[in-house]
Design a protein around this motif. Structure first.
Motif, mmCIF file in Angstrom:
data_model
loop_
_atom_site.group_PDB
_atom_site.id
_atom_site.type_symbol
_atom_site.label_atom_id
_atom_site.label_comp_id
_atom_site.label_asym_id
_atom_site.label_seq_id
_atom_site.Cartn_x
_atom_site.Cartn_y
_atom_site.Cartn_z
ATOM 1 N N PRO A 54 -34.546 -102.785 7.471
ATOM 2 C CA PRO A 54 -35.725 -103.214 8.211
ATOM 3 C C PRO A 54 -35.364 -104.145 9.366
ATOM 4 N N LYS A 55 -36.153 -104.069 10.436
ATOM 5 C CA LYS A 55 -35.893 -104.879 11.616
ATOM 6 C C LYS A 55 -35.993 -106.367 11.304
ATOM 7 N N ASN A 56 -36.840 -106.755 10.373
ATOM 8 C CA ASN A 56 -36.967 -108.167 10.013
ATOM 9 C C ASN A 56 -35.666 -108.702 9.454
ATOM 10 N N ASP A 57 -34.957 -107.892 8.687
ATOM 11 C CA ASP A 57 -33.677 -108.312 8.141
ATOM 12 C C ASP A 57 -32.667 -108.523 9.256
ATOM 13 N N ASN A 58 -32.678 -107.639 10.255
ATOM 14 C CA ASN A 58 -31.766 -107.778 11.391
ATOM 15 C C ASN A 58 -32.051 -109.072 12.137
ATOM 16 N N LYS A 59 -33.317 -109.373 12.320
ATOM 17 C CA LYS A 59 -33.719 -110.587 13.023
ATOM 18 C C LYS A 59 -33.259 -111.823 12.232
ATOM 19 N N LYS A 60 -33.402 -111.762 10.931
ATOM 20 C CA LYS A 60 -33.019 -112.884 10.077
ATOM 21 C C LYS A 60 -31.509 -113.112 10.130
ATOM 22 N N VAL A 61 -30.734 -112.036 10.121
ATOM 23 C CA VAL A 61 -29.276 -112.148 10.201
ATOM 24 C C VAL A 61 -28.876 -112.802 11.515
ATOM 25 N N LYS A 62 -29.478 -112.382 12.611
ATOM 26 C CA LYS A 62 -29.154 -112.960 13.915
ATOM 27 C C LYS A 62 -29.508 -114.446 13.959
ATOM 28 N N GLU A 63 -30.634 -114.803 13.368
ATOM 29 C CA GLU A 63 -31.035 -116.206 13.331
ATOM 30 C C GLU A 63 -30.043 -117.033 12.523
ATOM 31 N N LEU A 64 -29.613 -116.513 11.393
ATOM 32 C CA LEU A 64 -28.639 -117.228 10.568
ATOM 33 C C LEU A 64 -27.289 -117.351 11.269
ATOM 34 N N GLU A 65 -26.886 -116.310 11.994
ATOM 35 C CA GLU A 65 -25.638 -116.387 12.758
ATOM 36 C C GLU A 65 -25.723 -117.462 13.838
ATOM 37 N N ARG A 66 -26.890 -117.563 14.493
ATOM 38 C CA ARG A 66 -27.093 -118.584 15.513
ATOM 39 C C ARG A 66 -27.008 -119.982 14.916
ATOM 40 N N LYS A 67 -27.637 -120.177 13.754
ATOM 41 C CA LYS A 67 -27.593 -121.487 13.088
ATOM 42 C C LYS A 67 -26.165 -121.830 12.669
ATOM 43 N N LEU A 68 -25.427 -120.849 12.223
ATOM 44 C CA LEU A 68 -24.045 -121.077 11.829
ATOM 45 C C LEU A 68 -23.204 -121.543 13.008
ATOM 46 N N LYS A 69 -23.405 -120.928 14.151
ATOM 47 C CA LYS A 69 -22.676 -121.335 15.362
ATOM 48 C C LYS A 69 -23.021 -122.766 15.755
ATOM 49 N N GLU A 70 -24.287 -123.145 15.603
ATOM 50 C CA GLU A 70 -24.710 -124.517 15.907
ATOM 51 C C GLU A 70 -24.009 -125.515 14.991
ATOM 52 N N ILE A 71 -23.877 -125.167 13.746
ATOM 53 C CA ILE A 71 -23.238 -126.057 12.769
ATOM 54 C C ILE A 71 -21.759 -126.219 13.059
ATOM 55 N N GLU A 72 -21.126 -125.111 13.465
ATOM 56 C CA GLU A 72 -19.683 -125.154 13.754
ATOM 57 C C GLU A 72 -19.461 -125.971 15.000
#
Length: 87
Positions: free
Chosen positions: A69-87
């Protein structure tokens, strides 16, 4: 002798209907295969895939469309963005 189809792009809906005719309506694999103008081994593979994985087993794995589902794709991208912010 009946000529069988030479392509393998049958929709998941057609595959499901064929499988349900075999499992629920108690039609034979040969009867369903002949009705679809397919080889019995093809229909047998669908039945086995359905028994093993359910409806998802009938989806074309080589298809270019994602079943995720597209919502899952959106959620993955959001989590990847947050991970980059933390790093």
């Amino acid at each position: 002798m009946t000529k069988k189809r030479s392509f393998s792009h049958t929709s998941a809906e057609v595959k499901l209907e064929a499988v349900l005719q075999i499992l629920e309506s108690k039609k034979s694999v040969i009867e369903v295969a002949n009705g679809l103008n397919l080889h019995r081994d093809t229909v047998n593979r669908w039945v086995n895939a359905y028994k093993d994985k359910g409806k998802i087993g009938l989806e074309n794995q080589r298809s270019h469309t994602s079943s995720q589902p597209k919502n899952d794709n959106k959620k993955v991208k959001e989590l990847e963005r947050k991970l980059k912010e933390i790093e």
